[in-house]
Motif scaffolding. Structure first.
Motif: not given
Ligand code: PFF
Length: 443
Positions: A25-33, A104-106, A108-110, A229-234, A237-239, A326-329
């Motif tokens: 759930g953390s990995a799959v998100g706007l990063g993929n799509i 920083m990420i959250l 622009f992500y938001a 890195f972004f797409s896998l949430s790496l 510290g998320v993982m 939520i994983s970022l937060l």
């Molecule tokens: N991996 C998330 C996505 O692909 O949408 C975005 C993301 C979440 C990036 C958590 C980095 C992170 F630590």
């Protein structure tokens, strides 16, 4: 036993599927799509995809496993984990950098999630119907050029994320991901099928799958690494934070592989949905962050039942963004609660408040948005990942690593391969790409 006792006092995921669902759930998100297609489009398509896949395999999976391992071993947030595993050493700075990257990420992500939220309403009001690519592109420009609307939608998204994180990991995170993510997958498959059957679709497939190596430069390589890195949430510290909620009876190796595969599959599928349509509609593949927001409504317009697909798709995309936000937060909140001794609700609102302020800047200023996007993905995350593999490979000790990988009672057959990868292959590859990308080294 000590670990078990500790686990009982911390929140943890209740099942194997829960763990994978939350991490995926953390990995799959706007990063993929959203991000994958737009960055691939700007970087020539096929060659970018190939590099991205190579980086996921050689660097992403080992970094993910290393992060999960650090978190589960230490049973703490990313900052506390480094301090506990390396007392008196400055490794905790890597944790701090991760917390900084989360802010920083959250931010622009938001903003992008806010666009998605607003697009859900457009879809509901059937605003895409009958519009040409130019008209759809105008809708996007008008939205992002407006002053208050992107800000309001960003704030709404941030507030929802905060409400979920406030109520804790297990209740908050696990529940939402289990059912909705498979549903999103089904919709993307539907989109991909429609996109592939558009007239002129083949050029898009060629763009995505036929590498043109002449399109590659140092920056493309760095972008492909940053996207991995972004797409896998790496790298931030998320993982590690999620790893700290994983029971000893679960296999970290299996988790890392399932999550990476799922994430990569969905990104490629998103590419297969987007690029054929991009070419069929005559959209510029390098159009930037608006790419999917213009292309997807165009596909919906060409689909039987497109109205319903559009509504479902954007709502589910908001939810996919939520399981990532939520994983970022959570990285920041776990740090505030465990290190700064804040109460969870206070920590959540403080973190979300600061991120919202930064988010306003990103919503209103494209240059700041871009700066945050590129700096976090292409610099902070790879640097964090570099330190993480060096830490696990060289500092933590083989015995500890082996014990953690085999804590579920099964022999981790990949252990022998894992060690040289995190000691040599991954750090050297990250360092080379990074130095080359920022221009300090020239190949
Ligand atoms: N991996 C998330 C996505 O692909 O949408 C975005 C993301 C979440 C990036 C958590 C980095 C992170 F630590």
């Amino acid at each position: 036993m000590a670990d078990n006792n500790q686990l009982n006092s911390r929140d943890s995921f209740s099942s194997k599927f829960g763990v994978i669902a939350a991490a995926a759930g953390s990995a799959v998100g706007l990063g993929n799509i959203w991000r994958f297609p737009y960055v691939a489009g700007e970087n020539g398509g096929g060659a970018f995809l190939l590099l991205n896949l190579a980086f996921i395999l050689a660097i992403g999976v080992p970094v993910m496993l290393s992060e999960l391992l650090i978190g589960r071993k230490a049973q703490l947030n990313i900052f506390g984990a480094f301090r506990k595993l390396a007392p008196g050493k400055p490794w905790y700075l890597v944790g701090l950098m991760g917390v900084g990257a989360a802010f920083m990420i959250l931010s622009f992500y938001a903003v992008v999630a806010g666009w998605t939220l607003e697009y859900s309403f457009y879809a509901l009001r059937n605003e895409f119907a009958g519009k040409s690519a130019e008209e759809l592109s105008l809708i996007f420009d008008k939205l992002t050029g407006a002053t208050w609307r992107p800000v309001v939608f960003m704030l709404i998204f941030m507030a929802i994320s905060a409400l979920i994180v406030r109520s804790g990991v297990k209740k908050g995170i696990e529940r939402y991901t289990k059912i909705l993510m498979p549903l999103l997958l089904v919709i993307i498959i539907g989109l991909a099928i429609r996109s592939l059957t558009l007239e002129g679709a083949y050029a898009g497939l060629e763009f995505l799958f036929r590498p043109d190596f002449s399109a590659i430069d140092a920056n493309t390589v760095l972008e492909a690494l940053g996207q991995a890195f972004f797409s896998l949430s790496l790298g931030m510290g998320v993982m590690a934070t999620y790893g700290s909620y994983i029971k000893k009876s679960e296999s970290l190796g299996q988790t890392a592989i399932s999550v990476s595969l799922t994430d990569t599959f969905i990104a490629v599928l998103a590419g297969v949905a987007i690029f054929p349509a991009v070419f069929a509609f005559g959209i510029e593949p390098g159009a930037g962050p608006g790419l999917v927001f213009v292309t997807l409504p165009g596909i919906f317009n060409q689909m039987v039942g497109g109205y319903f697909f559009a509504v479902f798709f954007f709502v589910l995309l908001v939810i996919a963004a939520l399981t990532s936000s939520i994983s970022l937060l959570e990285v920041v909140v776990a740090y505030f609660v465990e290190e700064l001794k804040m109460k969870r609700p206070v920590a959540t609102w403080v973190a979300a408040g600061i991120m919202s302020l930064l988010g306003v800047l990103c919503a209103l200023n494209g240059a700041i948005f871009n700066l945050f996007d590129k700096t976090s993905s292409n610099i902070l995350l790879p640097l964090g990942g570099l330190f993480i593999v060096i830490f696990v490979g060289w500092f933590l000790g083989k015995r500890v690593v082996k014990a953690e990988l085999e804590a579920d009672g099964r022999v981790a057959f990949y252990f022998k391969m894992f060690v040289p990868v995190i000691r040599f292959l991954a750090p050297i590859a990250i360092a080379l790409v990074f130095l080359n990308g920022i221009g300090l080294l020239k190949f």
